[in-house]
Scaffold this motif. Structure first.
Motif, PDB file in Angstrom:
ATOM      1  N   ASP A  72     -20.081  -1.266 -50.101  1.00  0.00           N
ATOM      2  CA  ASP A  72     -20.556   0.097 -49.923  1.00  0.00           C
ATOM      3  C   ASP A  72     -20.981   0.346 -48.475  1.00  0.00           C
ATOM      4  O   ASP A  72     -20.589   1.349 -47.867  1.00  0.00           O
ATOM      5  CB  ASP A  72     -21.729   0.356 -50.873  1.00  0.00           C
ATOM      6  CG  ASP A  72     -22.358   1.712 -50.676  1.00  0.00           C
ATOM      7  OD1 ASP A  72     -21.664   2.714 -50.945  1.00  0.00           O
ATOM      8  OD2 ASP A  72     -23.528   1.762 -50.260  1.00  0.00           O
ATOM      9  N   PHE A 127     -17.962   0.285 -46.172  1.00  0.00           N
ATOM     10  CA  PHE A 127     -17.218   1.530 -46.313  1.00  0.00           C
ATOM     11  C   PHE A 127     -17.893   2.661 -45.557  1.00  0.00           C
ATOM     12  O   PHE A 127     -17.227   3.480 -44.899  1.00  0.00           O
ATOM     13  CB  PHE A 127     -17.052   1.897 -47.796  1.00  0.00           C
ATOM     14  CG  PHE A 127     -16.351   3.205 -48.008  1.00  0.00           C
ATOM     15  CD1 PHE A 127     -14.997   3.338 -47.747  1.00  0.00           C
ATOM     16  CD2 PHE A 127     -17.055   4.312 -48.457  1.00  0.00           C
ATOM     17  CE1 PHE A 127     -14.345   4.547 -47.926  1.00  0.00           C
ATOM     18  CE2 PHE A 127     -16.421   5.528 -48.643  1.00  0.00           C
ATOM     19  CZ  PHE A 127     -15.052   5.648 -48.379  1.00  0.00           C
ATOM     20  N   GLN A 128     -19.220   2.719 -45.631  1.00  0.00           N
ATOM     21  CA  GLN A 128     -19.964   3.756 -44.911  1.00  0.00           C
ATOM     22  C   GLN A 128     -19.765   3.624 -43.402  1.00  0.00           C
ATOM     23  O   GLN A 128     -19.519   4.617 -42.709  1.00  0.00           O
ATOM     24  CB  GLN A 128     -21.455   3.693 -45.261  1.00  0.00           C
ATOM     25  CG  GLN A 128     -22.330   4.636 -44.480  1.00  0.00           C
ATOM     26  CD  GLN A 128     -22.037   6.112 -44.763  1.00  0.00           C
ATOM     27  OE1 GLN A 128     -21.218   6.475 -45.587  1.00  0.00           O
ATOM     28  NE2 GLN A 128     -22.708   6.970 -44.024  1.00  0.00           N
ATOM     29  N   TRP A 176     -22.889   9.749 -50.720  1.00  0.00           N
ATOM     30  CA  TRP A 176     -23.166   8.939 -51.903  1.00  0.00           C
ATOM     31  C   TRP A 176     -23.368   7.466 -51.576  1.00  0.00           C
ATOM     32  O   TRP A 176     -24.002   6.745 -52.337  1.00  0.00           O
ATOM     33  CB  TRP A 176     -22.069   9.105 -52.954  1.00  0.00           C
ATOM     34  CG  TRP A 176     -20.705   8.680 -52.493  1.00  0.00           C
ATOM     35  CD1 TRP A 176     -19.759   9.455 -51.919  1.00  0.00           C
ATOM     36  CD2 TRP A 176     -20.153   7.364 -52.557  1.00  0.00           C
ATOM     37  NE1 TRP A 176     -18.643   8.718 -51.618  1.00  0.00           N
ATOM     38  CE2 TRP A 176     -18.862   7.427 -52.007  1.00  0.00           C
ATOM     39  CE3 TRP A 176     -20.614   6.152 -53.030  1.00  0.00           C
ATOM     40  CZ2 TRP A 176     -18.042   6.316 -51.913  1.00  0.00           C
ATOM     41  CZ3 TRP A 176     -19.800   5.044 -52.939  1.00  0.00           C
ATOM     42  CH2 TRP A 176     -18.522   5.130 -52.388  1.00  0.00           C
ATOM     43  N   THR A 177     -22.835   7.006 -50.440  1.00  0.00           N
ATOM     44  CA  THR A 177     -22.933   5.577 -50.124  1.00  0.00           C
ATOM     45  C   THR A 177     -24.376   5.150 -49.865  1.00  0.00           C
ATOM     46  O   THR A 177     -24.769   4.041 -50.232  1.00  0.00           O
ATOM     47  CB  THR A 177     -22.057   5.221 -48.914  1.00  0.00           C
ATOM     48  OG1 THR A 177     -22.439   6.027 -47.805  1.00  0.00           O
ATOM     49  CG2 THR A 177     -20.583   5.411 -49.216  1.00  0.00           C
ATOM     50  N   GLU A 178     -25.159   6.018 -49.245  1.00  0.00           N
ATOM     51  CA  GLU A 178     -26.562   5.673 -48.976  1.00  0.00           C
ATOM     52  C   GLU A 178     -27.340   5.564 -50.281  1.00  0.00           C
ATOM     53  O   GLU A 178     -28.149   4.648 -50.474  1.00  0.00           O
ATOM     54  CB  GLU A 178     -27.181   6.730 -48.054  1.00  0.00           C
ATOM     55  CG  GLU A 178     -28.607   6.421 -47.613  1.00  0.00           C
ATOM     56  CD  GLU A 178     -29.650   6.942 -48.584  1.00  0.00           C
ATOM     57  OE1 GLU A 178     -30.724   6.314 -48.681  1.00  0.00           O
ATOM     58  OE2 GLU A 178     -29.398   7.962 -49.255  1.00  0.00           O
TER      59      GLU A 178
END
Length: 163
Positions: free
Chosen positions: A29, A32-33, A46-48
């Protein structure tokens, strides 16, 4: 090997693999961010939130895992000075307090938190999942800690020569 030891080891191994999976998803995650922000020029919100929830689950489940392994943080300077008989008594008392903490704070308090957030239909900001599902790790982990404390007390009681 007795049945309780087999169950204890199986639960620990399952918990270990579950935490490894959560950690792997957390790493993916965050990668990806970083990738999306610096190479694609866009940021996914949404990643955070996913990273935060993953970290919450890892931390709370990690507490149960460390309790099972008896590797949690402790200050044992005075404990090491006790006789074997008094070490056994102190260990039982410590496990009783751990059990009570897990019951009152994590299980009862956690179930109250889960019920309240589900009853009020509270959703997470970005992922839009019910927060009760995120908080469900508290009573689950508390239940595991309670089971592990009972297991440790039984071992302390049955092993007369070592703790």
């Amino acid at each position: 090997m007795n049945t309780s030891k087999l169950i204890f080891d199986k639960v620990n191994k399952t918990l270990e693999w579950f935490m490894i999976t959560i950690f792997a998803l957390l790493v993916l995650d965050v990668l990806f961010q970083v990738f999306s922000r610096y190479l694609m020029g866009t940021s996914f919100t949404w990643t955070e939130e996913f990273a935060r929830f993953s970290l919450i689950w890892m931390t709370v489940l990690g507490a149960a895992y460390l309790n099972a392994k008896r590797e949690h943080l402790s200050m044992d300077f005075l404990y090491q000075k006790l006789s074997l008989k008094n070490k056994r008594k102190a260990s039982i008392i410590i496990e009783v307090f751990v059990f009570l903490f897990a019951l009152i704070v994590m299980v009862i308090g956690g179930l109250n938190l889960v019920y309240t957030t589900l009853h009020l239909d509270q959703l997470s900001g970005t992922l839009r999942i019910p927060l009760g599902y995120v908080y469900a790790v508290l009573p689950f982990s508390g239940f595991l800690i309670m089971c592990f404390s009972v297991y440790h007390m039984a071992n302390i009681y049955s092993n007369k020569n070592n703790i």
